[in-house]
Design an enzyme around this catalytic site. Structure first.
Site, PDB file in Angstrom:
ATOM      1  N   CYS A  57       0.833  -1.210   0.000  1.00  0.00           N
ATOM      2  CA  CYS A  57       0.000   0.000   0.000  1.00  0.00           C
ATOM      3  C   CYS A  57       0.862   1.252   0.000  1.00  0.00           C
ATOM      4  O   CYS A  57       1.418   1.637   1.040  1.00  0.00           O
ATOM      5  CB  CYS A  57      -0.928  -0.008   1.216  1.00  0.00           C
ATOM      6  SG  CYS A  57      -1.963   1.470   1.360  1.00  0.00           S
ATOM      7  N   CYS A  61      -0.455   4.048   2.240  1.00  0.00           N
ATOM      8  CA  CYS A  61      -0.174   3.828   3.660  1.00  0.00           C
ATOM      9  C   CYS A  61       1.275   4.132   4.007  1.00  0.00           C
ATOM     10  O   CYS A  61       1.570   4.726   5.049  1.00  0.00           O
ATOM     11  CB  CYS A  61      -0.477   2.382   4.040  1.00  0.00           C
ATOM     12  SG  CYS A  61      -2.094   1.771   3.535  1.00  0.00           S
ATOM     13  N   ASP A  62       2.208   3.702   3.153  1.00  0.00           N
ATOM     14  CA  ASP A  62       3.617   3.661   3.539  1.00  0.00           C
ATOM     15  C   ASP A  62       4.542   4.540   2.712  1.00  0.00           C
ATOM     16  O   ASP A  62       5.730   4.634   3.022  1.00  0.00           O
ATOM     17  CB  ASP A  62       4.113   2.208   3.454  1.00  0.00           C
ATOM     18  CG  ASP A  62       3.350   1.274   4.374  1.00  0.00           C
ATOM     19  OD1 ASP A  62       2.930   1.735   5.450  1.00  0.00           O
ATOM     20  OD2 ASP A  62       3.170   0.096   4.014  1.00  0.00           O
TER      21      ASP A  62
END
Length: 315
Positions: free
Chosen positions: A138, A141-142
């Site tokens: 993701c 997300c990261d």
């Protein structure tokens, strides 16, 4: 299997990720004691994430496992009950719905399905050990953690091109590794990635090993040229696997309407084709797959379930 089930519950929730736990919090506050059955990964995928920085309310970020533990404690505070185990069978053709957990059968007036989706991985021995430590599925997300670093995106479809373009905002360089010599992504997404000077491509190439360890994280990959068979080490700080997800919907095939990829089809937010059965989170969301969107749909599912139960009470 035994055909005699336990007494009928009002609400049963399958899955304990952000969608399932949020549904449990709302259901418990509106009515007594919903039952949540943990799946194969209690807490969902977030339990493998080291730091979540984009979940509202946590200025310094929060460990994924801790966030899920807090959500469960909040649900328990309002009376939610939890069971661990693998559901082996569901029967949704008549009410009350029946769910088998091992040899135990449970009946429920309302079923909320929040079983999530599992990322497709490369099948390499240490990819789960390094998940959250340089291995990710993701970029949203990261990606922030890879500012000015070298990253690799594996895949050639829409998701891979979206991930690569997003990561190019942060990373020093993004290398797309693809098994074929052309992309499968839609033309607009292809063009955006191909035109980005920070994105390069390795065609006809396969990742055969991930280098690194748990304390230090990822520090490189082993790549194989599928035409020549030659292998080389490729230095990088992270690898984003973008080859798709598999919704955890095998139990419901033949009973609930799904799209061609197996995601549960919903209307009016979280309603399925069967009245009284609701789906929330990644199990019905092939696009966003974020903790906050899963939690939001869990809220919607619980509120719709409450309204449905109210109509039963009027009969």
């Amino acid at each position: 299997m035994p055909e005699t089930c336990k007494s009928t519950l009002e609400t049963l929730i399958l899955g304990s990720g952000p969608a399932g736990l949020t549904a449990a919090i709302y259901a418990a506050r509106s009515r007594c004691c919903p039952l949540v059955i943990h799946g194969r990964q209690p807490g969902g995928q977030l339990t493998t994430t080291t730091v979540i920085e984009n979940y509202p309310g946590f200025v310094e970020g929060i460990d994924g496992g801790e966030l899920m533990a807090r959500m469960q404690q909040q649900a328990e505070r309002f009376g939610t009950r939890f069971l661990e185990g693998e559901v082996s069978r569901v029967e949704l053709t008549k009410t009350p719905f029946r769910i088998w957990l091992g040899e135990e059968c449970y009946q429920t007036k309302v079923l909320i399905i929040a079983t999530g989706a599992s990322p497709k991985m490369l099948g390499l021995p240490n990819e789960w050990e390094l998940y959250g430590r340089g291995v990710s599925v993701c970029a949203t997300c990261d990606g922030f953690f890879f500012r000015d670093k070298e990253v690799v995106v594996v895949g050639g479809g829409d998701t891979a091109m979206e991930e690569a373009s997003f990561l190019a905002r942060f990373a020093r360089r993004v290398t797309v590794v693809h098994r074929r010599d052309e992309l499968r992504a839609s033309p607009p997404l292809q063009k955006r990635a191909l035109d980005n000077k920070k994105i390069s491509f390795r065609w006809n190439t396969q990742v055969v090993a991930i280098h690194g360890d748990k304390p230090q994280g990822v520090n490189g990959l082993r790549l194989r040229d599928l035409l020549s068979g030659q292998e080389e080490d490729f230095a990088c700080d992270g690898v984003f696997i973008a080859i798709g997800h598999t919704p955890n919907t095998e139990l419901f095939k033949g009973q609930l309407h799904m799209d061609q990829d197996g995601y549960i089809l919903t209307k009016n937010g979280c309603e399925t084709n069967i009245p009284g059965v609701f789906a929330a989170g990644d199990v019905q969301d092939p696009n966003f797959r974020q903790a906050i969107t899963a939690a939001g749909s869990g809220c919607m599912a619980a509120m719709l379930a409450e309204r449905y139960l109210d109509t039963l009470g009027e009969d």
